[in-house]
Structures are given as structure tokens and as C-alpha cells.
Design a protein around this motif. Structure first.
Motif, PDB file in Angstrom:
ATOM      1  N   HIS A 205      -8.900  -1.051 -54.566  1.00  0.00           N
ATOM      2  CA  HIS A 205      -8.095  -0.823 -53.577  1.00  0.00           C
ATOM      3  C   HIS A 205      -8.473  -1.541 -52.303  1.00  0.00           C
ATOM      4  CE1 HIS A 205      -6.995   2.905 -55.529  1.00  0.00           C
ATOM      5  NE2 HIS A 205      -8.159   3.214 -55.991  1.00  0.00           N
ATOM      6  N   VAL A 206      -7.682  -2.111 -51.802  1.00  0.00           N
ATOM      7  CA  VAL A 206      -7.834  -3.299 -50.737  1.00  0.00           C
ATOM      8  C   VAL A 206      -8.290  -2.731 -49.443  1.00  0.00           C
ATOM      9  CG1 VAL A 206      -6.490  -5.003 -49.368  1.00  0.00           C
ATOM     10  CG2 VAL A 206      -5.891  -4.768 -51.730  1.00  0.00           C
ATOM     11  N   GLY A 207      -7.640  -1.420 -49.162  1.00  0.00           N
ATOM     12  CA  GLY A 207      -8.076  -0.879 -47.876  1.00  0.00           C
ATOM     13  C   GLY A 207      -9.469  -0.488 -47.881  1.00  0.00           C
ATOM     14  N   GLU A 208      -9.917   0.347 -49.096  1.00  0.00           N
ATOM     15  CA  GLU A 208     -11.351   0.575 -49.100  1.00  0.00           C
ATOM     16  C   GLU A 208     -12.432  -0.570 -49.261  1.00  0.00           C
ATOM     17  OE1 GLU A 208     -14.166   3.257 -52.117  1.00  0.00           O
ATOM     18  OE2 GLU A 208     -11.998   2.656 -52.817  1.00  0.00           O
ATOM     19  N   VAL A 209     -11.823  -1.737 -49.789  1.00  0.00           N
ATOM     20  CA  VAL A 209     -12.814  -2.850 -49.750  1.00  0.00           C
ATOM     21  C   VAL A 209     -13.090  -3.283 -48.335  1.00  0.00           C
ATOM     22  CG1 VAL A 209     -12.885  -5.384 -50.530  1.00  0.00           C
ATOM     23  CG2 VAL A 209     -12.062  -3.531 -52.121  1.00  0.00           C
ATOM     24  N   GLU A 210     -11.822  -3.425 -47.499  1.00  0.00           N
ATOM     25  CA  GLU A 210     -11.797  -3.913 -46.209  1.00  0.00           C
ATOM     26  C   GLU A 210     -12.843  -2.818 -45.415  1.00  0.00           C
ATOM     27  OE1 GLU A 210     -11.006  -6.818 -45.153  1.00  0.00           O
ATOM     28  OE2 GLU A 210     -10.452  -7.311 -47.058  1.00  0.00           O
ATOM     29  N   GLU A 211     -12.734  -1.638 -45.729  1.00  0.00           N
ATOM     30  CA  GLU A 211     -13.428  -0.659 -44.898  1.00  0.00           C
ATOM     31  C   GLU A 211     -15.127  -0.898 -45.274  1.00  0.00           C
ATOM     32  OE1 GLU A 211     -12.372   3.408 -45.404  1.00  0.00           O
ATOM     33  OE2 GLU A 211     -10.281   2.920 -45.085  1.00  0.00           O
ATOM     34  N   LEU A 212     -15.188  -1.236 -46.311  1.00  0.00           N
ATOM     35  CA  LEU A 212     -16.545  -1.460 -46.642  1.00  0.00           C
ATOM     36  C   LEU A 212     -17.240  -2.793 -46.261  1.00  0.00           C
ATOM     37  CD1 LEU A 212     -16.473  -0.280 -50.437  1.00  0.00           C
ATOM     38  CD2 LEU A 212     -17.656   0.942 -48.539  1.00  0.00           C
ATOM     39  N   LYS A 213     -16.324  -3.771 -46.175  1.00  0.00           N
ATOM     40  CA  LYS A 213     -16.745  -4.911 -45.665  1.00  0.00           C
ATOM     41  C   LYS A 213     -17.062  -4.959 -44.017  1.00  0.00           C
ATOM     42  CE  LYS A 213     -14.215  -8.369 -48.475  1.00  0.00           C
ATOM     43  NZ  LYS A 213     -13.023  -9.532 -48.293  1.00  0.00           N
TER      44      LYS A 213
ATOM     45  N   GLU B 278     -17.990  -2.057 -42.847  1.00  0.00           N
ATOM     46  CA  GLU B 278     -19.399  -1.288 -42.471  1.00  0.00           C
ATOM     47  C   GLU B 278     -20.531  -2.316 -42.648  1.00  0.00           C
ATOM     48  OE1 GLU B 278     -21.545   2.421 -44.973  1.00  0.00           O
ATOM     49  OE2 GLU B 278     -19.368   2.317 -45.237  1.00  0.00           O
ATOM     50  N   VAL B 279     -20.491  -3.024 -43.528  1.00  0.00           N
ATOM     51  CA  VAL B 279     -21.576  -3.897 -43.822  1.00  0.00           C
ATOM     52  C   VAL B 279     -21.674  -4.869 -42.756  1.00  0.00           C
ATOM     53  CG1 VAL B 279     -22.403  -5.950 -45.474  1.00  0.00           C
ATOM     54  CG2 VAL B 279     -21.314  -3.840 -46.472  1.00  0.00           C
ATOM     55  N   ARG B 280     -20.664  -5.565 -42.309  1.00  0.00           N
ATOM     56  CA  ARG B 280     -20.884  -6.375 -41.086  1.00  0.00           C
ATOM     57  C   ARG B 280     -21.365  -5.648 -39.943  1.00  0.00           C
ATOM     58  NH1 ARG B 280     -15.491  -7.602 -40.795  1.00  0.00           N
ATOM     59  NH2 ARG B 280     -15.993  -9.535 -42.284  1.00  0.00           N
ATOM     60  N   ARG B 281     -20.975  -4.261 -39.657  1.00  0.00           N
ATOM     61  CA  ARG B 281     -21.828  -3.438 -38.281  1.00  0.00           C
ATOM     62  C   ARG B 281     -23.204  -3.281 -38.893  1.00  0.00           C
ATOM     63  NH1 ARG B 281     -16.809  -0.374 -38.876  1.00  0.00           N
ATOM     64  NH2 ARG B 281     -18.044   1.272 -40.051  1.00  0.00           N
ATOM     65  N   ASP B 282     -23.414  -3.103 -39.973  1.00  0.00           N
ATOM     66  CA  ASP B 282     -24.785  -2.778 -40.373  1.00  0.00           C
ATOM     67  C   ASP B 282     -25.690  -4.085 -39.985  1.00  0.00           C
ATOM     68  OD1 ASP B 282     -24.340  -0.279 -41.013  1.00  0.00           O
ATOM     69  OD2 ASP B 282     -24.367  -0.498 -43.153  1.00  0.00           O
ATOM     70  N   LEU B 283     -25.333  -5.146 -40.563  1.00  0.00           N
ATOM     71  CA  LEU B 283     -25.938  -6.459 -40.397  1.00  0.00           C
ATOM     72  C   LEU B 283     -25.907  -6.793 -38.870  1.00  0.00           C
ATOM     73  CD1 LEU B 283     -24.493  -8.662 -43.355  1.00  0.00           C
ATOM     74  CD2 LEU B 283     -26.739  -7.733 -43.192  1.00  0.00           C
ATOM     75  N   LEU B 284     -25.071  -6.505 -38.059  1.00  0.00           N
ATOM     76  CA  LEU B 284     -25.207  -6.910 -36.629  1.00  0.00           C
ATOM     77  C   LEU B 284     -26.090  -6.156 -36.005  1.00  0.00           C
ATOM     78  CD1 LEU B 284     -21.207  -7.624 -35.867  1.00  0.00           C
ATOM     79  CD2 LEU B 284     -23.094  -9.467 -35.996  1.00  0.00           C
ATOM     80  N   ALA B 285     -26.084  -4.796 -36.545  1.00  0.00           N
ATOM     81  CA  ALA B 285     -27.062  -3.839 -35.917  1.00  0.00           C
ATOM     82  C   ALA B 285     -28.277  -4.242 -36.171  1.00  0.00           C
ATOM     83  CB  ALA B 285     -26.727  -2.314 -36.385  1.00  0.00           C
ATOM     84  N   SER B 286     -28.640  -4.452 -37.429  1.00  0.00           N
ATOM     85  CA  SER B 286     -30.031  -5.118 -37.638  1.00  0.00           C
ATOM     86  C   SER B 286     -30.364  -6.307 -36.970  1.00  0.00           C
ATOM     87  CB  SER B 286     -30.112  -5.006 -39.526  1.00  0.00           C
ATOM     88  OG  SER B 286     -29.262  -6.082 -39.796  1.00  0.00           O
ATOM     89  N   ALA B 287     -29.547  -7.212 -36.847  1.00  0.00           N
ATOM     90  CA  ALA B 287     -29.704  -8.437 -36.293  1.00  0.00           C
ATOM     91  C   ALA B 287     -30.245  -8.269 -34.910  1.00  0.00           C
ATOM     92  CB  ALA B 287     -28.641  -9.459 -36.293  1.00  0.00           C
TER      93      ALA B 287
END
Length: 68
Positions: free
Chosen positions: A44-52, A54-63
Motif C-alpha cells: 500500500h503506497v499510502g501506508e509506506v509514505e506515512e511510515l517514511k 513518521e520515521v523522518r520525524r522521529d529521526l529529526l526529533a532525536s537529532a
């Protein structure tokens, strides 16, 4: 002393293959990984993009908050 092997015997003779039997216990997983539906493989392309995202936000928050 010489040993002669018949040509017909060497051409028709099939080597006897001895194989050990494997009497393993049944798997605890059963046939879970053997029987699968192609529906499970649909991406599901939409779900993949949402997960990407979410990971991007988590990485930026941890940085922004490095642990010490």
C-alpha cells in the motif's frame, strides 16, 4: 592380472544411492510459511509514505535532542 568390465554393464548400471532418512519432529510453525496468499504481498503506497514520514520525524526529533 587385469580386470575387464563389460561395456554393457557399465552403461546400464545405475549407482545405488543410499540416503539417510530425516525423522525430524514436526515444526512448531506448521505450514505457516508455506501457505501464503498473494493478498499479503500487496504494498500500500499510502501506508509506506506515512511510515517514511513518521520515521523522518522521529529521526529529526532525536537529532534535535541528543542523549548525553
Amino acid at each position: 592380472m587385469s580386470i575387464q568390465v563389460s561395456g554393457a554393464l557399465s552403461q546400464n548400471a545405475k549407482p545405488k544411492v543410499i540416503r539417510r532418512t530425516a525423522n525430524f519432529h514436526p515444526s512448531i510453525w506448521g505450514d505457516l510459511f508455506i501457505n501464503n496468499n498473494s493478498e499479503d504481498k500487496v504494498i500500500h503506497v499510502g501506508e509506506v509514505e506515512e511510515l517514511k514520514e513518521e520515521v523522518r520525524r522521529d529521526l529529526l526529533a532525536s537529532a534535535g535532542h541528543p542523549s548525553q
